[in-house]
Design an enzyme around this catalytic site. Sequence first.
Site, PDB file in Angstrom:
ATOM      1  N   THR A 123      42.356  81.047  38.990  1.00  0.00           N
ATOM      2  CA  THR A 123      41.533  80.457  40.050  1.00  0.00           C
ATOM      3  C   THR A 123      41.798  78.972  40.222  1.00  0.00           C
ATOM      4  OG1 THR A 123      39.249  79.872  40.582  1.00  0.00           O
ATOM      5  CG2 THR A 123      39.719  80.209  38.284  1.00  0.00           C
ATOM      6  N   TYR A 147      33.082  78.904  34.560  1.00  0.00           N
ATOM      7  CA  TYR A 147      33.960  79.896  35.197  1.00  0.00           C
ATOM      8  C   TYR A 147      35.414  79.429  35.124  1.00  0.00           C
ATOM      9  CZ  TYR A 147      36.395  82.368  38.891  1.00  0.00           C
ATOM     10  OH  TYR A 147      37.330  83.083  39.599  1.00  0.00           O
TER      11      TYR A 147
END
Length: 348
Positions: A123, A147
């Site tokens: 990501t 995250y």
Amino acid sequence: MNSISQQTRIVVTGGAGYIGSHVVLALVEAGYDVLTYDNLSTGNRDAILSGELVVGDLADKDLLAKTLAEFSPDAVMHFAASIEVGESVTNPLKYYRNNSVNALNLLEALRVAGIGRMIFSSTAAVYGNPAQLPVTENAPLQPINPYGASKMMTERFLADLAQANADFRYVALRYFNVAGADPETRLGQDYTNPTHLITRALKTALGIFPKLQVFGTDYPTEDGTCIRDYIHVADLAQAHLDALGYLSSGAQSAIFNCGYGHGFSVRDVVAMAKKVTGIDFPVVETGRREGDPAELIAACEKIRKELGWQPRFDDLEVILRTAWEWEKNLERETRDEGRENQDQSQDK
Ligand code: UFG
């Protein structure tokens, strides 16, 4: 379709999820033999349009080992993960367990099964607040939320594993903001509690949510709202097929950004959502959401050059139109199901 890819077997973890399901479909259409491994915690059985499904958790090491031994894939694509930036701030251990520890389980299982190729869903959140935009793949990794940190750790596992073992190669794809739906409306995002901007905007247009909140209008950007590089899910699916071809050609492990190289603000997206839907849905401006970087834009030269990736849907309006068709279908299905349930209860 060519005969080589027809014989190639791929295990897809998280193949019942939003991005995973689009990739499974693209793989099957390209002639690959696909098995999805998914615990269905956020994914849907209905999203597996073809190929096999094993309902399993990456924490279940026995089932994972058995599945890999029996299916004997040539490569594994690893999508299964928790994906909400905001939730990762309030519940970090969930992210370290689901994203880092489970990835470690998978890598250990791959080693035992002798599988030497992996494509990993990473990501843009690994960059944090990048000092330079567009951000290139060799920018420092400084995630500002758990995250991003959980995905960064898995990237590190992969790098170290590949360094130590010449028979293991991987591609990590760093996704920017994935949105849109299958252009033929066979698939799209279907979460019970979606948090992503585009999905929430469209569901607000449908009246499912009473209003759309804009999280923060005091960012150091032109209009004060966050800027993101929105990439169509079908183009992202194609990047996975390109990455597979890249590894099959014997190329070395590599990391690629997946984005278009330009961004839109939250206000731009809201305006486009209103244009595409033709509905002036209610929008309220509220405070910042914790963990959000101000601006994320991909440098995308590397993926175009080295993977030969050629996106087809680099257009915010097309992204929103495909997502809108999908959302309207979902809404219709939900309404029909409601009506059927009502009819059945009246029949009793
Ligand atoms: N936003 C709103 N209102 C909403 C939802 C979102 O204003 O109801 C804002 C967010 O604050 C952010 C922007 O819209 O500024 C985009 O938010 P999303 O939740 O749609 O997406 P994120 O940028 O938080 O995260 C997504 C993926 C991550 C990935 C990241 C990379 O979920 O996996 O993009 O840019 F890391």
